[in-house]
Design an enzyme around this catalytic site. Structure first.
Site, mmCIF file in Angstrom:
data_model
loop_
_atom_site.group_PDB
_atom_site.id
_atom_site.type_symbol
_atom_site.label_atom_id
_atom_site.label_comp_id
_atom_site.label_asym_id
_atom_site.label_seq_id
_atom_site.Cartn_x
_atom_site.Cartn_y
_atom_site.Cartn_z
ATOM 1 C CD GLU A 34 -8.842 -15.335 0.194
ATOM 2 O OE1 GLU A 34 -9.651 -14.572 0.703
ATOM 3 O OE2 GLU A 34 -8.062 -14.340 -0.936
ATOM 4 C CG ASP B 80 -5.701 -11.324 -0.514
ATOM 5 O OD1 ASP B 80 -7.022 -11.476 -0.385
ATOM 6 O OD2 ASP B 80 -6.449 -9.975 -1.695
HETATM 7 C C1 NOJ Z 1 -9.370 -11.710 0.819
HETATM 8 C C2 NOJ Z 1 -9.041 -11.400 2.127
HETATM 9 O O1 NOJ Z 1 -9.032 -12.282 3.187
HETATM 10 C C3 NOJ Z 1 -10.241 -9.753 2.649
HETATM 11 O O2 NOJ Z 1 -9.562 -9.574 3.617
HETATM 12 C C4 NOJ Z 1 -9.677 -9.002 1.915
HETATM 13 O O3 NOJ Z 1 -11.461 -7.975 2.040
HETATM 14 C C5 NOJ Z 1 -10.011 -9.086 0.378
HETATM 15 N N1 NOJ Z 1 -9.301 -10.392 -0.406
HETATM 16 C C6 NOJ Z 1 -9.227 -8.810 -0.507
HETATM 17 O O4 NOJ Z 1 -8.507 -8.195 -0.641
#
Ligand code: NOJ
Length: 544
Positions: A277, A212
């Site tokens: 991500e 993440d």
């Molecule tokens: C990306 C995640 O996909 C999202 O759902 C989340 O709110 C943020 N990162 C913060 O962790």
């Protein structure tokens, strides 16, 4: 510990290169205990469905102990399961069963920030400015005469300033919700802790991690201003999945973290992988997260913003393929996820949107690389646009008016009325209500029904798994000359060629010259002694 744990389904360490990964938003997939919230046991019970769908791996969004302010992306204990989702024993049982069915498990790792309920942050709040406890986070004194202004002009992705002031006057940084304080990744204890967390889940048998905010952990030295604010310019400083160049994202030092993680992943058998991500400014910068000494993949998110046009799809595909060439690793494709409006709705909603989404699926599955499927897209679920405000839970909603709840509505499994078999008979209403119109979209309603979206996905994935021209070692994408508004590309293996044709032109097109049809998102038609591809339709053709 590894030896006694379930082993991955096959020994192929490169399984992720051409895998189809199914994203499970745990709260919304299947509810085994009837409390209205999905859980790990619910996933375990539905594993045969996922095997029959034809996917290779599951990515589970966070299921760790959390106050759930951001749907679990606010973690209070990285080594335990939140009681609403079950227990560590439930997790182990699910991994064992998944592996027995040939399915791999990817878990979500949230290293950029913890929950404010994490013991480290609680200790930081209780300690004084300048203390060792505060050093694990990003605390700073404010500006202004009495420190009454935030330390810099950074803004939260969920709206408002990225700083919150605590009782003694200091401020702490949170790029997301105030309940998600950012960790200080220049602190050795933070690094050691996450290396240990990686090992904890690897020891339990996980096959990979989705990282993440993988581009966010290191902030520019001195925490410099961005230079403009949304308030004064009306231009958003930062957006979820945005590509801006910012002092709090994509700093070169972040790569040191992944260079330390890769040997840990490589020390486990069976091909343990990680996907970033990462939101980066250019394909070149995104490519830097991938490689034999860093992560295995980075999501290529451009499909999420592509409009329904041949030009826009062609651009996304060419960009992602070029990115893959830079690093020599296959790309990833994502049509929908838990942060973006579902693609049925992005493509026009209603019957048009669904028809286009079905075509887009065939397009994605014919491309080389790894395809990520977001739960429910195999059912053709649209975004739920009319959720009442009082049930919406996205923390961004209160501050920006934007909400990601509409793509997180629980899956309809069976039956005529909400919650459509999401939980056991007589169970509580689901945490977000499903629309009254979803009966025909349920898994039961589509199973075995020729032409249903579910059967289209199953068929396409069956072919993808078996067809030599769609295998990881098949040929590159070769674009074919077409009339405007039509995309056609071929991939070859030996003397077998598979061509995927997508008609976005607004009128039917002749497709007789591409070979024998294998699958199409709508029925092909015959006219003038030729075969025709209807509008907003995709098909695969084989020539030997
Ligand atoms: C990306 C995640 O996909 C999202 O759902 C989340 O709110 C943020 N990162 C913060 O962790």
């Amino acid at each position: 510990m590894t030896a006694s744990r379930p082993t991955p389904p096959t020994a192929d360490p490169d399984w992720w290169r051409s895998a189809v990964v199914y994203q499970i938003y745990v709260r919304s997939f299947a509810d085994a205990n009837g409390d209205g919230v999905g859980d790990l046991e619910g996933i375990r019970q539905r594993l045969p469905y996922l095997r029959d769908l034809g996917i290779d791996a599951l990515w589970l969004t966070p299921f760790y102990t959390s106050p759930m302010v951001d749907g679990g992306y606010d973690v209070a204990d990285y080594r335990d399961v939140d009681p609403i989702f079950g227990t560590l024993a439930d997790f182990d049982a699910m991994v064992t069963d998944a592996h027995a069915l040939g399915l791999r498990i990817i878990v979500d790792l949230v290293p950029n920030h913890t929950s404010d309920r994490h013991p480290w942050f609680q200790a930081a709040l209780a300690a004084a400015p300048g203390s060792a406890e505060r050093a694990r986070y990003l605390f700073a004194d404010g500006r202004g005469e009495r420190g009454e202004l935030p330390p810099n002009d950074w803004e939260s992705i969920f709206g408002g300033p990225a700083w919150t002031r605590v009782a003694d006057g200091q401020w702490y940084l949170h790029l997301f919700d105030p309940s998600q304080p950012d960790l200080n990744w220049r602190h050795p204890e933070v690094r050691a802790e996450f290396e240990d967390i990686l090992r904890f889940w690897l020891d339990r048998g996980v096959d990979g991690f989705r990282i993440d905010v993988a581009h966010g952990m290191i902030k520019a030295e001195g925490l410099p201003d961005v230079g403009f604010s949304t308030m004064t310019t009306g231009r958003r400083q930062v957006e979820l999945l945005g590509k801006g160049r910012l002092p709090y994202f994509d700093q070169d030092e972040v790569h040191d973290i992944y260079r330390a993680w890769r040997p840990i992943l490589d020390s486990y058998p069976g091909g343990r992988m990680a996907v970033a991500e990462a939101w980066a400014e250019t394909p070149q910068r995104l490519a830097r997260y991938i490689g034999p000494d860093e992560l295995h993949q980075a999501f290529s998110f451009d499909f999420l913003d592509a409009t329904w046009s041949a030009e826009s799809f062609r651009k996304v595909i060419d960009t992602a393929l070029a990115e893959a060439t830079i690093v020599g690793a296959p790309t990833t494709w994502v049509l929908s996820n838990h942060d973006k409006q579902r693609h049925v709705t992005r493509y026009g909603d209603g019957p048009d949107g669904l028809r286009r989404a079905r075509a887009a699926a065939l397009l994605m599955f014919a491309l080389p690389g790894c395809a990520y499927v977001y739960q429910g897209e195999e059912l053709g679920l649209p975004e739920v646009l009319d959720l009442p405000d009082d049930v919406r839970q996205d923390p961004a909603f209160r501050r920006t008016g934007e909400s990601r709840d509409g793509c997180r509505v629980p899956i309809p499994w069976s039956g005529d009325a909400p919650p459509y078999g999401f939980g056991p008979a007589g169970c509580a209403e689901s945490w977000l209500p499903a629309p009254a119109t979803w009966a025909a979209l349920s898994v039961a309603a589509q199973t075995g029904v020729p032409g249903s979206t579910l059967e289209l996905y199953r068929r396409a994935l069956r072919i993808r798994r078996a067809h030599p021209a769609l295998a990881a070692d098949a040929g590159e994408v070769t674009w074919q000359e077409t009339e405007p508004g039509v995309l056609a590309f071929s991939r070859a293996a030996g003397d077998v060629t598979l061509t995927c044709v997508v008609n976005i032109s607004g009128a039917p097109v002749r497709v007789g010259g591409y070979g024998e049809p294998l699958v199409s998102s709508e029925t092909l038609t015959a006219q003038d002694g030729d075969r025709w591809l209807p509008v907003d339709t995709a098909a695969w053709f084989e020539r030997r």
